[in-house]
Design a protein around this motif. Structure first.
Motif, mmCIF file in Angstrom:
data_model
loop_
_atom_site.group_PDB
_atom_site.id
_atom_site.type_symbol
_atom_site.label_atom_id
_atom_site.label_comp_id
_atom_site.label_asym_id
_atom_site.label_seq_id
_atom_site.Cartn_x
_atom_site.Cartn_y
_atom_site.Cartn_z
ATOM 1 N N GLN A 79 -44.886 -0.131 -7.534
ATOM 2 C CA GLN A 79 -45.050 1.272 -7.884
ATOM 3 C C GLN A 79 -43.687 1.864 -8.219
ATOM 4 O O GLN A 79 -42.674 1.478 -7.626
ATOM 5 C CB GLN A 79 -45.669 2.031 -6.689
ATOM 6 N N VAL A 80 -43.659 2.784 -9.188
ATOM 7 C CA VAL A 80 -42.444 3.527 -9.529
ATOM 8 C C VAL A 80 -42.786 5.008 -9.430
ATOM 9 O O VAL A 80 -43.742 5.472 -10.075
ATOM 10 C CB VAL A 80 -41.940 3.191 -10.946
ATOM 11 N N ILE A 81 -42.024 5.745 -8.637
ATOM 12 C CA ILE A 81 -42.320 7.158 -8.383
ATOM 13 C C ILE A 81 -41.051 7.976 -8.550
ATOM 14 O O ILE A 81 -39.987 7.592 -8.047
ATOM 15 C CB ILE A 81 -42.876 7.369 -6.954
ATOM 16 N N VAL A 82 -41.156 9.095 -9.245
ATOM 17 C CA VAL A 82 -40.047 10.034 -9.355
ATOM 18 C C VAL A 82 -40.207 11.079 -8.253
ATOM 19 O O VAL A 82 -41.276 11.677 -8.094
ATOM 20 C CB VAL A 82 -40.018 10.708 -10.742
ATOM 21 N N VAL A 83 -39.142 11.277 -7.489
ATOM 22 C CA VAL A 83 -39.158 12.220 -6.364
ATOM 23 C C VAL A 83 -38.308 13.419 -6.742
ATOM 24 O O VAL A 83 -37.097 13.299 -6.951
ATOM 25 C CB VAL A 83 -38.616 11.554 -5.083
ATOM 26 N N THR A 84 -38.948 14.575 -6.852
ATOM 27 C CA THR A 84 -38.241 15.758 -7.339
ATOM 28 C C THR A 84 -38.719 17.014 -6.625
ATOM 29 O O THR A 84 -39.745 17.012 -5.940
ATOM 30 C CB THR A 84 -38.427 15.919 -8.863
ATOM 31 N N ASP A 85 -37.959 18.098 -6.841
ATOM 32 C CA ASP A 85 -38.346 19.399 -6.310
ATOM 33 C C ASP A 85 -38.523 20.408 -7.438
ATOM 34 O O ASP A 85 -38.601 21.608 -7.202
ATOM 35 C CB ASP A 85 -37.288 19.905 -5.322
ATOM 36 N N HIS A 86 -38.592 19.916 -8.685
ATOM 37 C CA HIS A 86 -38.577 20.834 -9.829
ATOM 38 C C HIS A 86 -39.730 20.537 -10.784
ATOM 39 O O HIS A 86 -39.942 19.389 -11.186
ATOM 40 C CB HIS A 86 -37.241 20.724 -10.566
ATOM 41 N N SER A 87 -40.422 21.579 -11.180
ATOM 42 C CA SER A 87 -41.623 21.425 -12.000
ATOM 43 C C SER A 87 -41.314 20.884 -13.396
ATOM 44 O O SER A 87 -42.129 20.165 -13.975
ATOM 45 C CB SER A 87 -42.361 22.767 -12.119
ATOM 46 N N GLU A 88 -40.136 21.220 -13.959
ATOM 47 C CA GLU A 88 -39.823 20.736 -15.313
ATOM 48 C C GLU A 88 -39.633 19.219 -15.322
ATOM 49 O O GLU A 88 -40.123 18.528 -16.219
ATOM 50 C CB GLU A 88 -38.576 21.428 -15.872
ATOM 51 N N ALA A 116 -40.938 17.196 -13.144
ATOM 52 C CA ALA A 116 -42.281 16.650 -12.894
ATOM 53 C C ALA A 116 -43.087 16.582 -14.180
ATOM 54 O O ALA A 116 -43.766 15.582 -14.452
ATOM 55 C CB ALA A 116 -43.004 17.496 -11.853
ATOM 56 N N SER A 117 -43.007 17.619 -14.987
ATOM 57 C CA SER A 117 -43.795 17.638 -16.223
ATOM 58 C C SER A 117 -43.351 16.553 -17.189
ATOM 59 O O SER A 117 -44.177 15.970 -17.901
ATOM 60 C CB SER A 117 -43.712 19.016 -16.887
ATOM 61 N N HIS A 118 -42.062 16.241 -17.203
ATOM 62 C CA HIS A 118 -41.554 15.180 -18.077
ATOM 63 C C HIS A 118 -42.164 13.834 -17.693
ATOM 64 O O HIS A 118 -42.469 13.015 -18.569
ATOM 65 C CB HIS A 118 -40.027 15.097 -17.984
ATOM 66 N N ILE A 119 -42.339 13.593 -16.414
ATOM 67 C CA ILE A 119 -42.899 12.325 -15.944
ATOM 68 C C ILE A 119 -44.414 12.314 -16.098
ATOM 69 O O ILE A 119 -45.001 11.298 -16.515
ATOM 70 C CB ILE A 119 -42.492 12.064 -14.485
ATOM 71 N N GLU A 120 -45.037 13.413 -15.814
ATOM 72 C CA GLU A 120 -46.498 13.494 -15.947
ATOM 73 C C GLU A 120 -46.933 13.343 -17.397
ATOM 74 O O GLU A 120 -48.010 12.815 -17.678
ATOM 75 C CB GLU A 120 -46.997 14.809 -15.343
ATOM 76 N N GLU A 121 -46.098 13.772 -18.354
ATOM 77 C CA GLU A 121 -46.384 13.565 -19.778
ATOM 78 C C GLU A 121 -46.529 12.084 -20.099
ATOM 79 O O GLU A 121 -47.257 11.703 -21.022
ATOM 80 C CB GLU A 121 -45.249 14.128 -20.638
ATOM 81 N N LEU A 122 -45.828 11.250 -19.342
ATOM 82 C CA LEU A 122 -45.853 9.796 -19.558
ATOM 83 C C LEU A 122 -46.960 9.121 -18.747
ATOM 84 O O LEU A 122 -47.123 7.905 -18.823
ATOM 85 C CB LEU A 122 -44.506 9.191 -19.163
#
Length: 244
Positions: free
Chosen positions: A45-54, A56-62
């Motif tokens: 699994q590869v997961i991006v851990v962030t506190d910022h919605s922008e 998050a949106s970049h990763i969710e787009e993918l």
């Protein structure tokens, strides 16, 4: 052995604000990091851990997976430890969010180290010359005979007292792999004395008797720390054989 790559992705940056969302030849820096990590094919699994919605949106787009950290963290290690505590994993790899071109062979060799049951933490290094060793921004590591780190320093170590003795200098690359329980324990420890002197958090591990197995690589990662680095990354990408 179940391995997970966690990519800490903080939006704020003193030297290069919002660098992770900056464009790198059609995709953002964080998207390039995520995609190149996934492309290695070695993680469960590869997961991006962030506190910022922008971010998050970049990763969710993918179609990628994001973990929103709920606490304020001083370091990427603290951020990924919060996520790791909720995940089923044997080994957790901390992949730096601002290093967009991950190397499969280096990461495979890093995970390979954990076939030795004595390995609790592993990290990467590569050989540098004497001139590069003078740079305090290049963190040097010295080793014991088992390839465990003895010390990390911004100083030029080891010091060559006798010019007749050959010296090998190694630069540390800030990609770490931890057994999950060790990662969580590490981030619960107080900052150590040497860590505060050198401003190197890996010294906290050594000062608390947690060994770090060093794995040599020839891959020199490009880290996007300042705007000039982004231009270097773009130039590299244009000649990158496996464009993602």
């Amino acid at each position: 052995m179940k391995s997970i790559a966690l990519i800490p992705a903080r939006y704020a940056s003193t030297r290069f604000p919002a660098k992770l969302t900056a464009d790198l030849c059609g995709k953002s820096v964080i998207q390039r990091t995520y995609l190149s990590t996934v492309a290695t094919g070695i993680f469960n699994q590869v997961i991006v851990v962030t506190d910022h919605s922008e971010i998050a949106s970049h990763i969710e787009e993918l179609g990628g997976t994001v973990f929103f950290s709920q606490k304020i963290h001083e370091s990427g290690s603290d951020r990924i430890a919060e996520a790791a505590a909720t995940l089923d994993a044997d080994v957790v790899v901390n992949v730096q969010g601002d290093e967009p071109f991950q190397d499969k062979t280096s990461l495979e060799n890093l995970l390979e180290a954990f076939k030795d049951p004595e390995v609790q933490v592993a990290s990467l290094m590569f050989s540098i010359d004497t001139q590069q060793a003078e740079d305090p921004n290049a963190v040097k590591v010295v080793l014991d005979k088992a390839q465990n780190a003895l010390y990390f320093s911004r100083a030029k170590v080891p010091f060559a007292r006798d010019s007749k003795v050959a010296v090998n200098y190694f630069k540390h690359i800030g990609i770490y792999a931890y057994r999950k329980d060790v990662l969580i324990r590490f981030t619960q420890l107080d900052k150590s004395h040497l860590e505060q002197i050198e401003m190197l958090e890996q010294l906290r591990l050594l000062e608390n008797g947690i060994p770090i197995r060093m794995v040599e690589t020839t891959h020199q990662a490009i880290a996007v720390d300042v705007p000039e680095d982004l231009e270097l990354a773009k130039a590299y990408f244009r000649n990158y054989s496996d464009k993602i």
